[in-house]
Design a protein around this motif. Structure first.
Motif, PDB file in Angstrom:
ATOM      1  N   LEU A   1      -5.220  13.004  -4.219  1.00 58.52           N
ATOM      2  CA  LEU A   1      -3.646  12.570  -4.082  1.00 58.52           C
ATOM      3  C   LEU A   1      -3.899  11.124  -4.327  1.00 58.52           C
ATOM      4  CD1 LEU A   1      -2.551  14.560  -1.081  1.00 58.52           C
ATOM      5  CD2 LEU A   1      -2.050  15.098  -3.460  1.00 58.52           C
ATOM      6  N   SER A   2      -4.677  10.487  -3.853  1.00 59.50           N
ATOM      7  CA  SER A   2      -4.806   8.933  -4.040  1.00 59.50           C
ATOM      8  C   SER A   2      -4.576   8.668  -5.516  1.00 59.50           C
ATOM      9  CB  SER A   2      -6.254   8.521  -3.223  1.00 59.50           C
ATOM     10  OG  SER A   2      -5.978   7.136  -3.429  1.00 59.50           O
ATOM     11  N   PHE A   3      -5.660   9.391  -6.317  1.00 57.33           N
ATOM     12  CA  PHE A   3      -5.633   9.053  -7.804  1.00 57.33           C
ATOM     13  C   PHE A   3      -4.458   9.496  -8.411  1.00 57.33           C
ATOM     14  CE2 PHE A   3      -7.072   9.916 -11.989  1.00 57.33           C
ATOM     15  CZ  PHE A   3      -7.892   8.865 -12.209  1.00 57.33           C
ATOM     16  N   GLU A   4      -3.843  10.584  -7.945  1.00 57.70           N
ATOM     17  CA  GLU A   4      -2.470  10.871  -8.568  1.00 57.70           C
ATOM     18  C   GLU A   4      -1.382   9.915  -8.156  1.00 57.70           C
ATOM     19  OE1 GLU A   4      -1.735  13.410 -10.810  1.00 57.70           O
ATOM     20  OE2 GLU A   4      -3.827  13.662 -10.730  1.00 57.70           O
ATOM     21  N   ASN A   5      -1.377   9.439  -7.228  1.00 59.97           N
ATOM     22  CA  ASN A   5      -0.209   8.626  -6.632  1.00 59.97           C
ATOM     23  C   ASN A   5      -0.475   7.112  -7.262  1.00 59.97           C
ATOM     24  OD1 ASN A   5       0.482   9.530  -3.254  1.00 59.97           O
ATOM     25  ND2 ASN A   5       0.594  10.755  -4.835  1.00 59.97           N
ATOM     26  N   ALA A   6      -1.729   6.824  -7.626  1.00 59.24           N
ATOM     27  CA  ALA A   6      -1.982   5.584  -8.270  1.00 59.24           C
ATOM     28  C   ALA A   6      -1.269   5.775  -9.838  1.00 59.24           C
ATOM     29  CB  ALA A   6      -3.569   5.489  -8.500  1.00 59.24           C
TER      30      ALA A   6
ATOM     31  N   GLY B   1       0.889  -1.277   0.058  1.00 55.46           N
ATOM     32  CA  GLY B   1      -0.003  -0.057  -0.069  1.00 55.46           C
ATOM     33  C   GLY B   1       0.958   1.269   0.286  1.00 55.46           C
ATOM     34  N   ARG B   2       0.077   2.219   0.040  1.00 51.92           N
ATOM     35  CA  ARG B   2       0.599   3.810  -0.036  1.00 51.92           C
ATOM     36  C   ARG B   2      -0.328   4.880   0.732  1.00 51.92           C
ATOM     37  NH1 ARG B   2       3.400   8.087   0.297  1.00 51.92           N
ATOM     38  NH2 ARG B   2       3.134   9.816  -1.054  1.00 51.92           N
ATOM     39  N   GLY B   3       0.305   5.547   1.575  1.00 53.96           N
ATOM     40  CA  GLY B   3      -0.556   6.499   1.949  1.00 53.96           C
ATOM     41  C   GLY B   3      -0.170   7.824   1.098  1.00 53.96           C
ATOM     42  N   PRO B   4      -1.276   8.241   0.470  1.00 57.01           N
ATOM     43  CA  PRO B   4      -0.915   9.459  -0.410  1.00 57.01           C
ATOM     44  C   PRO B   4      -0.818  10.939   0.301  1.00 57.01           C
ATOM     45  CG  PRO B   4      -3.298   8.679  -0.507  1.00 57.01           C
ATOM     46  CD  PRO B   4      -2.757   7.736   0.240  1.00 57.01           C
ATOM     47  N   SER B   5       0.130  11.188   0.731  1.00 52.38           N
ATOM     48  CA  SER B   5       0.087  12.623   1.247  1.00 52.38           C
ATOM     49  C   SER B   5       0.719  13.708   0.531  1.00 52.38           C
ATOM     50  CB  SER B   5       0.950  12.213   2.668  1.00 52.38           C
ATOM     51  OG  SER B   5       2.172  11.980   2.333  1.00 52.38           O
ATOM     52  N   SER B   6       1.263  13.469  -0.809  1.00 52.30           N
ATOM     53  CA  SER B   6       1.789  14.342  -1.614  1.00 52.30           C
ATOM     54  C   SER B   6       1.226  14.120  -3.013  1.00 52.30           C
ATOM     55  CB  SER B   6       3.303  14.359  -1.326  1.00 52.30           C
ATOM     56  OG  SER B   6       3.829  13.128  -1.681  1.00 52.30           O
ATOM     57  N   GLU B   7       1.455  15.284  -3.752  1.00 53.16           N
ATOM     58  CA  GLU B   7       1.082  15.249  -5.164  1.00 53.16           C
ATOM     59  C   GLU B   7       1.997  14.119  -5.808  1.00 53.16           C
ATOM     60  OE1 GLU B   7      -1.081  16.775  -8.412  1.00 53.16           O
ATOM     61  OE2 GLU B   7      -1.073  17.814  -6.282  1.00 53.16           O
ATOM     62  N   ALA B   8       3.269  14.043  -5.570  1.00 52.40           N
ATOM     63  CA  ALA B   8       4.065  13.115  -6.047  1.00 52.40           C
ATOM     64  C   ALA B   8       4.718  12.184  -5.191  1.00 52.40           C
ATOM     65  CB  ALA B   8       4.945  13.804  -7.188  1.00 52.40           C
TER      66      ALA B   8
ATOM     67  N   VAL C   1       1.158 -14.094  -9.378  1.00 45.30           N
ATOM     68  CA  VAL C   1      -0.072 -14.066  -8.251  1.00 45.30           C
ATOM     69  C   VAL C   1      -0.885 -12.814  -8.579  1.00 45.30           C
ATOM     70  CG1 VAL C   1       0.906 -15.733  -6.655  1.00 45.30           C
ATOM     71  CG2 VAL C   1       1.601 -13.243  -6.418  1.00 45.30           C
ATOM     72  N   PRO C   2      -2.025 -12.682  -7.967  1.00 49.34           N
ATOM     73  CA  PRO C   2      -2.762 -11.324  -8.078  1.00 49.34           C
ATOM     74  C   PRO C   2      -2.293 -10.430  -6.927  1.00 49.34           C
ATOM     75  CG  PRO C   2      -4.283 -13.149  -6.937  1.00 49.34           C
ATOM     76  CD  PRO C   2      -2.917 -13.698  -7.333  1.00 49.34           C
ATOM     77  N   LEU C   3      -2.533  -9.276  -7.138  1.00 53.39           N
ATOM     78  CA  LEU C   3      -1.999  -8.082  -6.013  1.00 53.39           C
ATOM     79  C   LEU C   3      -2.950  -7.189  -6.028  1.00 53.39           C
ATOM     80  CD1 LEU C   3       0.091  -6.472  -4.902  1.00 53.39           C
ATOM     81  CD2 LEU C   3       0.810  -5.405  -7.257  1.00 53.39           C
ATOM     82  N   VAL C   4      -3.126  -6.708  -4.562  1.00 51.62           N
ATOM     83  CA  VAL C   4      -4.010  -5.668  -4.124  1.00 51.62           C
ATOM     84  C   VAL C   4      -3.312  -4.693  -3.488  1.00 51.62           C
ATOM     85  CG1 VAL C   4      -6.155  -7.163  -3.796  1.00 51.62           C
ATOM     86  CG2 VAL C   4      -4.620  -6.686  -2.095  1.00 51.62           C
ATOM     87  N   ILE C   5      -3.390  -3.340  -3.939  1.00 49.91           N
ATOM     88  CA  ILE C   5      -2.713  -2.109  -3.397  1.00 49.91           C
ATOM     89  C   ILE C   5      -3.599  -1.173  -2.801  1.00 49.91           C
ATOM     90  CG2 ILE C   5      -1.172  -0.099  -4.138  1.00 49.91           C
ATOM     91  CD1 ILE C   5      -0.231  -1.883  -6.473  1.00 49.91           C
ATOM     92  N   GLN C   6      -3.274  -0.992  -1.502  1.00 49.55           N
ATOM     93  CA  GLN C   6      -4.537  -0.243  -0.947  1.00 49.55           C
ATOM     94  C   GLN C   6      -3.813   1.281  -0.720  1.00 49.55           C
ATOM     95  OE1 GLN C   6      -4.443  -0.738   3.544  1.00 49.55           O
ATOM     96  NE2 GLN C   6      -6.705  -0.294   3.642  1.00 49.55           N
ATOM     97  N   LEU C   7      -4.728   2.211  -1.017  1.00 47.86           N
ATOM     98  CA  LEU C   7      -4.253   3.719  -1.158  1.00 47.86           C
ATOM     99  C   LEU C   7      -5.021   4.175   0.260  1.00 47.86           C
ATOM    100  CD1 LEU C   7      -4.418   4.668  -4.805  1.00 47.86           C
ATOM    101  CD2 LEU C   7      -2.385   4.052  -3.524  1.00 47.86           C
ATOM    102  N   THR C   8      -4.414   4.542   1.273  1.00 49.12           N
ATOM    103  CA  THR C   8      -4.842   4.999   2.829  1.00 49.12           C
ATOM    104  C   THR C   8      -5.209   6.483   2.520  1.00 49.12           C
ATOM    105  OG1 THR C   8      -2.621   5.121   3.662  1.00 49.12           O
ATOM    106  CG2 THR C   8      -4.002   2.983   3.932  1.00 49.12           C
ATOM    107  N   ASP C   9      -5.878   6.966   1.678  1.00 48.50           N
ATOM    108  CA  ASP C   9      -6.429   8.329   1.706  1.00 48.50           C
ATOM    109  C   ASP C   9      -7.047   8.864   2.931  1.00 48.50           C
ATOM    110  OD1 ASP C   9      -8.419   6.854   0.695  1.00 48.50           O
ATOM    111  OD2 ASP C   9      -8.457   7.646  -1.208  1.00 48.50           O
ATOM    112  N   ASP C  10      -7.801   7.862   3.611  1.00 47.40           N
ATOM    113  CA  ASP C  10      -8.568   8.131   4.964  1.00 47.40           C
ATOM    114  C   ASP C  10      -7.617   8.156   6.107  1.00 47.40           C
ATOM    115  OD1 ASP C  10      -7.908   5.166   4.536  1.00 47.40           O
ATOM    116  OD2 ASP C  10      -9.471   4.449   5.509  1.00 47.40           O
TER     117      ASP C  10
ATOM    118  N   PHE D   1       7.272  -1.205  -3.942  1.00 50.90           N
ATOM    119  CA  PHE D   1       6.439  -1.689  -5.369  1.00 50.90           C
ATOM    120  C   PHE D   1       7.360  -2.208  -6.477  1.00 50.90           C
ATOM    121  CE2 PHE D   1       3.777   1.871  -3.423  1.00 50.90           C
ATOM    122  CZ  PHE D   1       2.628   1.367  -3.530  1.00 50.90           C
ATOM    123  N   ILE D   2       8.564  -1.858  -6.423  1.00 50.62           N
ATOM    124  CA  ILE D   2       9.649  -2.211  -7.108  1.00 50.62           C
ATOM    125  C   ILE D   2       9.754  -3.834  -7.040  1.00 50.62           C
ATOM    126  CG2 ILE D   2      11.975  -2.377  -8.050  1.00 50.62           C
ATOM    127  CD1 ILE D   2      12.103   0.633  -7.692  1.00 50.62           C
TER     128      ILE D   2
END
Length: 413
Positions: A154-159, A101-108, A129-138, A117-118
């Motif tokens: 920011l979540s959408f931009e980080n995606a 996952g990723r906590g989207p706190s910045s534009e980039a 295998v399948p992968l789920v990636i959580q963006l913790t904008d909350d 992620f690498i």
């Protein structure tokens, strides 16, 4: 107090205790008194995890039929929980899935954000295998001075930054908490099940919450726990509740999953396995990690070639150097690769083992000067970030929405 409650409190230490002799490592703060940074061997003992040793690395190569990623060989991913059990599944052709996952706190995002992620991408391709990636904008709404709307943006931009690494849309689901939880009764039910089994005293002990902590923060760990369970994604796993999970993440996220691993058996679920990475050091030195809130501590994926060069070459102001204060001193005493940020960055991003070893020897001996070391790093980073920027520029909103739409992936269960 129940026996299970006692068990959690015995196993989970207070991650926010500040001891001058100990590194501070928790989900919100990383600090070390040593120029070399966090003592990861001590951290393994403190957290009760297991070292990624040569036996495990060789077994990963055997099971996947692929050479180990350089993050494994160089100790970037240094700690693990139950990785041998994941390899047992792979040998038996049984399914598991990846979650990070990723906590989207910045534009980039910055370079440090790329590390999990690498490696996750390598794991996904190696094991198919399948992968789920959580963006913790909350989470960022609760902890940062952000509106819900800005956190979501920011979540959408980080995606986009994540997708630009080359993930396969047929095998990867990226979700924003603010969007997905409202659409998924199964996810919300797992949050509630977790919340019911963890007390306020326990989250205080794990995360350092106090009487002034808002109730949103207190309940948030259950949201980060929920993706560990396959039943949170019925559209992917066909309502199966027993598909095991492997979580590659930085070691500061471990408190969340220690809690999750204690709760899982009581829910009738399988404990998630983990692989932990070291921290990507700030430009000012390894005593702390890069921060998205401090532009001068980080190299961002949006930085221009000129900005990258400036940040790396401005030794005392930004990039911490392990070289001598003068050319004469450096040639006489040599450079210290253990504390030199430019060399540390090369261990992450220079894939050629022979070239890295050559640099280590010549820099340590004093033959290679700091300026030449930085020049090599600048060229590598400019190439990596330039190529990433180009891939990101080609992403449309529709492509991002494909990744973020709840759906069946290219796997059958």
């Amino acid at each position: 107090m129940t026996e299970a409650t006692n068990d959690i409190e015995k196993k989970v230490e207070n991650m926010t205790t500040k001891n001058l002799e100990e590194d501070v490592v928790n989900p919100w703060e990383v600090a070390s008194s040593s120029d070399k940074g966090v003592d990861y061997d001590k951290l393994i003992k403190r957290f009760g995890s297991s070292k990624v040793d040569e036996e495990l690395i060789k077994r990963i190569e055997t099971v996947t039929g692929k050479p180990a990623h350089h993050f494994l060989k160089r100790g970037v991913f240094f700690s693990q929980r139950d990785m041998h059990q994941i390899l047992n599944l792979a040998e038996q052709k049984k399914p598991f899935f990846l979650y990070t996952g990723r906590g989207p706190s910045s534009e980039a995002m910055h370079l440090g954000h790329l590390i999990p992620f690498i490696f996750t991408k390598w794991l996904q391709e190696a094991f198919d295998v399948p992968l789920v990636i959580q963006l913790t904008d909350d989470e960022k709404f609760l902890w940062k001075d952000l509106t819900l709307e800005e956190a979501s943006r920011l979540s959408f931009e980080n995606a986009k930054d994540i997708i630009a690494l080359g993930f396969d849309v047929e095998k990867t689901f990226i979700f924003s908490d603010l969007e997905y939880i409202a659409q998924s009764p199964a996810f919300y039910k797992n949050m509630l099940r977790t919340q019911k089994l963890v007390t306020y005293n326990q989250v205080k002990g794990i995360f350092g919450f106090d009487d002034s902590t808002c109730i949103g923060k207190i309940s948030f760990p259950s949201i980060q726990a929920a993706p560990s369970f396959s039943s949170s994604f019925p559209q992917i796993f066909n309502n199966k509740t027993n598909i095991p999970c492997l979580i590659p993440c930085a070691i500061d996220q471990d408190p969340y999953f220690r809690m999750t691993r204690d709760v899982a058996p009581r829910l009738g679920y399988i404990k998630p396995a983990l692989m932990h990475s070291t921290f990507f050091p700030a430009l000012q030195g390894a005593q702390t990690k890069m921060s998205a809130s401090d532009a001068n501590s980080s190299i961002f994926l949006t930085d221009t070639d000129k900005q990258i060069k400036t940040k790396v070459t401005t030794v005392n102001k930004y990039a911490f150097s392990g070289g001598g204060t003068t050319t004469e001193e450096h040639k006489e005493k040599g450079g210290n690769c253990d504390v030199d940020v430019s060399y540390q960055y090369l261990t992450f991003f220079l894939e050629d083992d022979n070239r890295l070893e050559e640099i280590r020897k010549t820099y340590t001996s004093g033959e290679l000067l700091t300026g030449y070391l930085k020049k090599e790093l600048i060229e590598i980073l400019q190439k990596i970030i330039g190529e990433h920027r180009q891939r990101r520029s080609q992403l449309t909103d529709d492509i991002v929405k494909q990744f973020m739409t709840p759906r069946k992936l290219k796997f059958d269960y």
